[in-house]
Design a protein around this motif. Structure first.
Motif, PDB file in Angstrom:
ATOM      1  N   SER A   2       0.823  -1.207   0.000  1.00  0.00           N
ATOM      2  CA  SER A   2       0.000   0.000   0.000  1.00  0.00           C
ATOM      3  C   SER A   2       0.858   1.258   0.000  1.00  0.00           C
ATOM      4  O   SER A   2       1.743   1.416   0.844  1.00  0.00           O
ATOM      5  CB  SER A   2      -0.919   0.007   1.227  1.00  0.00           C
ATOM      6  OG  SER A   2      -1.517   1.274   1.403  1.00  0.00           O
ATOM      7  N   LYS A  55      -0.273   4.355   0.615  1.00  0.00           N
ATOM      8  CA  LYS A  55      -0.653   5.176   1.768  1.00  0.00           C
ATOM      9  C   LYS A  55      -0.093   4.607   3.061  1.00  0.00           C
ATOM     10  O   LYS A  55       0.255   5.359   3.975  1.00  0.00           O
ATOM     11  CB  LYS A  55      -2.179   5.298   1.847  1.00  0.00           C
ATOM     12  CG  LYS A  55      -2.779   6.232   0.821  1.00  0.00           C
ATOM     13  CD  LYS A  55      -4.245   6.492   1.107  1.00  0.00           C
ATOM     14  CE  LYS A  55      -4.808   7.551   0.172  1.00  0.00           C
ATOM     15  NZ  LYS A  55      -6.233   7.848   0.467  1.00  0.00           N
ATOM     16  N   TRP A  56      -0.016   3.287   3.148  1.00  0.00           N
ATOM     17  CA  TRP A  56       0.602   2.640   4.324  1.00  0.00           C
ATOM     18  C   TRP A  56       2.051   3.081   4.448  1.00  0.00           C
ATOM     19  O   TRP A  56       2.516   3.431   5.536  1.00  0.00           O
ATOM     20  CB  TRP A  56       0.496   1.127   4.158  1.00  0.00           C
ATOM     21  CG  TRP A  56       1.446   0.319   4.986  1.00  0.00           C
ATOM     22  CD1 TRP A  56       1.312  -0.002   6.302  1.00  0.00           C
ATOM     23  CD2 TRP A  56       2.672  -0.290   4.547  1.00  0.00           C
ATOM     24  NE1 TRP A  56       2.384  -0.769   6.711  1.00  0.00           N
ATOM     25  CE2 TRP A  56       3.229  -0.964   5.656  1.00  0.00           C
ATOM     26  CE3 TRP A  56       3.342  -0.342   3.324  1.00  0.00           C
ATOM     27  CZ2 TRP A  56       4.426  -1.672   5.584  1.00  0.00           C
ATOM     28  CZ3 TRP A  56       4.535  -1.046   3.240  1.00  0.00           C
ATOM     29  CH2 TRP A  56       5.065  -1.697   4.361  1.00  0.00           C
ATOM     30  N   LEU A  95       2.298   6.788   5.526  1.00  0.00           N
ATOM     31  CA  LEU A  95       1.937   6.943   6.936  1.00  0.00           C
ATOM     32  C   LEU A  95       3.126   6.648   7.841  1.00  0.00           C
ATOM     33  O   LEU A  95       3.440   7.414   8.760  1.00  0.00           O
ATOM     34  CB  LEU A  95       0.769   6.014   7.271  1.00  0.00           C
ATOM     35  CG  LEU A  95       0.292   5.986   8.728  1.00  0.00           C
ATOM     36  CD1 LEU A  95      -0.367   7.314   9.078  1.00  0.00           C
ATOM     37  CD2 LEU A  95      -0.673   4.837   8.954  1.00  0.00           C
ATOM     38  N   TYR A 101      -3.176  -5.121   6.687  1.00  0.00           N
ATOM     39  CA  TYR A 101      -3.921  -4.768   7.904  1.00  0.00           C
ATOM     40  C   TYR A 101      -4.228  -3.271   7.936  1.00  0.00           C
ATOM     41  O   TYR A 101      -5.370  -2.865   8.166  1.00  0.00           O
ATOM     42  CB  TYR A 101      -3.119  -5.174   9.139  1.00  0.00           C
ATOM     43  CG  TYR A 101      -3.713  -4.674  10.435  1.00  0.00           C
ATOM     44  CD1 TYR A 101      -4.827  -5.295  10.997  1.00  0.00           C
ATOM     45  CD2 TYR A 101      -3.154  -3.574  11.098  1.00  0.00           C
ATOM     46  CE1 TYR A 101      -5.377  -4.834  12.190  1.00  0.00           C
ATOM     47  CE2 TYR A 101      -3.691  -3.101  12.283  1.00  0.00           C
ATOM     48  CZ  TYR A 101      -4.812  -3.735  12.820  1.00  0.00           C
ATOM     49  OH  TYR A 101      -5.348  -3.260  13.999  1.00  0.00           O
ATOM     50  N   ILE A 102      -3.210  -2.446   7.688  1.00  0.00           N
ATOM     51  CA  ILE A 102      -3.401  -0.992   7.716  1.00  0.00           C
ATOM     52  C   ILE A 102      -4.311  -0.543   6.574  1.00  0.00           C
ATOM     53  O   ILE A 102      -5.207   0.289   6.764  1.00  0.00           O
ATOM     54  CB  ILE A 102      -2.043  -0.270   7.632  1.00  0.00           C
ATOM     55  CG1 ILE A 102      -1.213  -0.544   8.890  1.00  0.00           C
ATOM     56  CG2 ILE A 102      -2.243   1.227   7.439  1.00  0.00           C
ATOM     57  CD1 ILE A 102      -1.821  -0.023  10.175  1.00  0.00           C
ATOM     58  N   ALA A 103      -4.094  -1.100   5.390  1.00  0.00           N
ATOM     59  CA  ALA A 103      -4.920  -0.712   4.241  1.00  0.00           C
ATOM     60  C   ALA A 103      -6.390  -1.049   4.489  1.00  0.00           C
ATOM     61  O   ALA A 103      -7.288  -0.281   4.115  1.00  0.00           O
ATOM     62  CB  ALA A 103      -4.423  -1.403   2.978  1.00  0.00           C
ATOM     63  N   TYR A 104      -6.644  -2.192   5.133  1.00  0.00           N
ATOM     64  CA  TYR A 104      -8.030  -2.606   5.403  1.00  0.00           C
ATOM     65  C   TYR A 104      -8.651  -1.786   6.535  1.00  0.00           C
ATOM     66  O   TYR A 104      -9.758  -1.256   6.398  1.00  0.00           O
ATOM     67  CB  TYR A 104      -8.075  -4.087   5.753  1.00  0.00           C
ATOM     68  CG  TYR A 104      -9.454  -4.566   6.140  1.00  0.00           C
ATOM     69  CD1 TYR A 104     -10.436  -4.776   5.172  1.00  0.00           C
ATOM     70  CD2 TYR A 104      -9.787  -4.786   7.476  1.00  0.00           C
ATOM     71  CE1 TYR A 104     -11.716  -5.192   5.520  1.00  0.00           C
ATOM     72  CE2 TYR A 104     -11.050  -5.203   7.842  1.00  0.00           C
ATOM     73  CZ  TYR A 104     -12.015  -5.399   6.869  1.00  0.00           C
ATOM     74  OH  TYR A 104     -13.282  -5.804   7.223  1.00  0.00           O
ATOM     75  N   THR A 105      -7.931  -1.645   7.664  1.00  0.00           N
ATOM     76  CA  THR A 105      -8.494  -0.942   8.821  1.00  0.00           C
ATOM     77  C   THR A 105      -8.677   0.548   8.560  1.00  0.00           C
ATOM     78  O   THR A 105      -9.599   1.167   9.088  1.00  0.00           O
ATOM     79  CB  THR A 105      -7.616  -1.136  10.063  1.00  0.00           C
ATOM     80  OG1 THR A 105      -6.270  -0.716   9.775  1.00  0.00           O
ATOM     81  CG2 THR A 105      -7.610  -2.594  10.500  1.00  0.00           C
ATOM     82  N   LYS A 106      -7.833   1.136   7.732  1.00  0.00           N
ATOM     83  CA  LYS A 106      -7.958   2.561   7.425  1.00  0.00           C
ATOM     84  C   LYS A 106      -8.753   2.799   6.130  1.00  0.00           C
ATOM     85  O   LYS A 106      -8.863   3.924   5.663  1.00  0.00           O
ATOM     86  CB  LYS A 106      -6.578   3.214   7.338  1.00  0.00           C
ATOM     87  CG  LYS A 106      -5.874   3.286   8.694  1.00  0.00           C
ATOM     88  CD  LYS A 106      -4.638   4.146   8.639  1.00  0.00           C
ATOM     89  CE  LYS A 106      -4.039   4.324  10.026  1.00  0.00           C
ATOM     90  NZ  LYS A 106      -4.914   5.098  10.935  1.00  0.00           N
ATOM     91  N   ARG A 107      -9.239   1.706   5.560  1.00  0.00           N
ATOM     92  CA  ARG A 107     -10.103   1.771   4.379  1.00  0.00           C
ATOM     93  C   ARG A 107      -9.432   2.421   3.184  1.00  0.00           C
ATOM     94  O   ARG A 107     -10.006   3.287   2.517  1.00  0.00           O
ATOM     95  CB  ARG A 107     -11.410   2.488   4.731  1.00  0.00           C
ATOM     96  CG  ARG A 107     -12.191   1.798   5.841  1.00  0.00           C
ATOM     97  CD  ARG A 107     -13.492   2.506   6.161  1.00  0.00           C
ATOM     98  NE  ARG A 107     -14.219   1.813   7.205  1.00  0.00           N
ATOM     99  CZ  ARG A 107     -15.411   2.186   7.674  1.00  0.00           C
ATOM    100  NH1 ARG A 107     -15.997   3.274   7.161  1.00  0.00           N
ATOM    101  NH2 ARG A 107     -16.003   1.495   8.623  1.00  0.00           N
ATOM    102  N   TYR A 108      -8.225   1.986   2.926  1.00  0.00           N
ATOM    103  CA  TYR A 108      -7.529   2.435   1.725  1.00  0.00           C
ATOM    104  C   TYR A 108      -7.963   1.536   0.565  1.00  0.00           C
ATOM    105  O   TYR A 108      -7.203   0.716   0.060  1.00  0.00           O
ATOM    106  CB  TYR A 108      -6.014   2.348   1.919  1.00  0.00           C
ATOM    107  CG  TYR A 108      -5.433   3.219   3.007  1.00  0.00           C
ATOM    108  CD1 TYR A 108      -6.064   4.399   3.410  1.00  0.00           C
ATOM    109  CD2 TYR A 108      -4.234   2.878   3.630  1.00  0.00           C
ATOM    110  CE1 TYR A 108      -5.528   5.200   4.397  1.00  0.00           C
ATOM    111  CE2 TYR A 108      -3.681   3.679   4.612  1.00  0.00           C
ATOM    112  CZ  TYR A 108      -4.328   4.829   5.001  1.00  0.00           C
ATOM    113  OH  TYR A 108      -3.773   5.625   5.986  1.00  0.00           O
TER     114      TYR A 108
END
Length: 377
Positions: A141, A143-144, A147, A218-225
Motif C-alpha cells: 500500500s 498510503k501505508w 503513513l 492490515y493498515i490498508a483494510y483498517t484505514k479503508r484504503y
C-alpha cells in the motif's frame, strides 16, 4: 517550521489548512525558538535552504526517473521471459529470481522517490505513479508506506515516534542508553547478548515475507484504503497468472517466498546502515537539523553505491531535504558538510561494507551493555 517546509512541495496550498489552527501571535518579549534548539544552526540552515532553492536543486530531472522506471520494467519482464524461453530448471529459475529481485528493489527505491514527491512538480502525479509502482509493481500500500515513513522522517531514531525502531525491545535492544535501561529493569524479551548473531536469520530475510505482508494489508483494510487494496490485488493477479502458467504450485510459492526474502535482505541492510549505528533514544526536542544529523550517516559515493542503495548513501542530505530529487544529493553534500563543520556537528560518511559491519557491531555492543546491566547486582 523547518519540518513543515521540508515535507511540502506546494506550501501555499497546504498553508491554507493551518489557518484554523492559528491561536495568535507571540508577544514581542517572547523567544521564537526553544532553548533546546541551536538558534545559529537553524538560522544558517534556513539560509542554506534558500540557496538550494535558488540553485534549482529541488527541481527533478524527469528523464532520470523515466530511465529508472524503464530499467525496472525491463527487468520485471525479463524475469518472466527467462523462465518462458529457458524453462524452469534450476539455472533459469535462479537467474529469474535474481533479475526479479533487482527489479523489485529498484522499484522500492523509485516508490520512495515518488512518496517524497520528488519525481514530478505536481503532487497528484507523484501520488498516481506512486500507486502504480508501490501497489501494482510491488504489491504493497502506498498510503501505508507514507503513513509510516513520514513519521520516521519527522523523528528519526526517536523511540515511540519512529516506527522504524519499533523492534525495540521485543526483538532487539537498540541504542546504548536503552540497552542499559532495559538491563537495569531486568527485562529480557530475547537473548539480546546474541542479537548480533540472530539478526542475520531474522530481520533481513523475514521482514518482507512476514511482517510487511501482514501489516500493509492490515493498515490498508483498517484505514479503508480501498483504492490501494484494489491496486495491490492487481499485482497478485498478474504475478500468479503469469508465473503460474509456467510453474507448478509448489515451485510458484517457493519462487515467490525466495524473491521476497532476497528483496527483504537487500532492503534491510541498506535501510538500516544509516540509522541503527546512530544515536537512538527518546525525543529530546532538538532543532530539525540536529534531529536529522544525530540519527543519520552517509555512505561513500560511487556509481554502484548510488544504484545499489537508491542514493540512500546520501542519507544525511535526504533527511535534511526529503523532497529533493536524489540525483541532486551530490551537489548539495559539500554545502551540508560546510554547515556541519562551521557548527562543530559530526558529518559521518563511511564505505559501504563498513556501514554494513557497523549494524552488526552496534547490535553486539548494545547486547553487551544490556547483559552487563542485567547481571549487575
Amino acid at each position: 517550521q523547518d519540518a513543515f517546509v521540508a515535507f511540502h512541495v506546494d506550501r501555499a496550498l497546504v498553508s491554507k489548512y493551518l489557518k484554523s489552527l492559528q491561536i495568535g501571535e507571540l508577544a514581542p518579549d517572547q523567544p521564537s525558538i526553544e532553548p533546546t534548539k541551536n538558534k545559529m544552526l537553524v538560522k544558517d540552515f534556513r539560509e542554506l535552504r534558500a540557496t538550494v532553492e535558488k540553485m534549482g536543486l529541488l527541481k527533478p530531472n524527469q528523464l532520470f526517473f523515466f530511465l529508472h522506471l524503464a530499467h525496472i520494467l525491463l527487468l520485471d519482464t525479463a524475469a518472466w521471459l527467462i523462465l518462458f524461453y529457458f524453462g524452469t530448471s534450476l539455472m533459469p529459475f535462479t537467474v529469474s529470481l535474481v533479475v526479479l529481485t533487482i527489479s523489485q528493489v529498484q522499484a522500492s527505491w523509485l516508490q520512495h522517490d515518488l512518496g517524497h514527491l520528488s519525481v514530478f512538480r505536481k503532487t497528484k502525479w507523484n501520488h498516481l505513479l506512486h500507486k502504480f509502482v508501490m501497489c501494482h509493481l510491488i504489491g504493497a500500500s502506498a498510503k501505508w508506506w507514507t503513513l509510516l515513513h513520514s513519521r520516521h522522517h519527522a523523528k528519526p531514531n526517536c523511540f515511540q515516534k519512529d516506527p522504524d525502531i519499533d523492534m525495540h525491545p521485543f526483538l532487539f535492544t537498540l541504542g546504548k542508553k536503552f540497552s542499559v535501561e532495559l538491563g537495569i529493569k531486568k527485562k529480557k524479551y530475547m537473548p539480546y547478548n546474541h542479537q548480533h548473531k540472530y539478526f542475520f536469520i531474522t530481520l533481513p530475510p523475514l521482514l518482507f515475507p512476514t511482517y510487511f505482508h501482514c501489516h500493509t494489508f492490515y493498515i490498508a483494510y483498517t484505514k479503508r484504503y480501498w483504492a490501494d487494496l484494489a491496486w495491490m490485488l492487481t499485482f497478485y493477479i498478474r504475478f500468479f497468472f503469469t508465473y503460474g502458467s509456467l510453474l507448478e504450485i509448489k515451485s510458484l510459492l517457493a519462487y515467490y517466498f525466495i524473491f521476497r526474502m532476497l528483496e527483504s535482505s537487500w532492503f534491510v541492510w541498506v535501510s538500516q546502515m544509516n540509522h541503527i549505528p546512530m544515536d537512538i533514544y527518546y525525543d529530546n526536542n532538538l532543532d530539525w537539523v540536529s534531529t536529522q544529523l544525530q540519527a543519520t550517516c552517509n555512505v561513500e559515493q560511487s556509481l554502484f553505491n548510488d544504484w545499489f542503495t537508491g542514493h540512500l548513501n546520501f542519507q544525511i542530505e535526504h533527511h535534511l531535504f526529503p523532497t529533493m530529487p536524489r540525483h541532486n544529493y551530490w551537489k548539495v553534500a559539500p554545502l551540508v558538510k560546510s554547515l556541519c563543520a562551521k557548527h562543530g556537528v559530526e558529518y559521518q560518511c563511511k564505505p559501504l561494507l563498513t556501514a554494513f559491519a557497523d549494524i552488526v557491531h552496534s547490535l553486539k555492543n548494545s547486547g553487551e551493555l544490556w547483559l552487563d546491566a542485567y547481571l549487575h547486582k
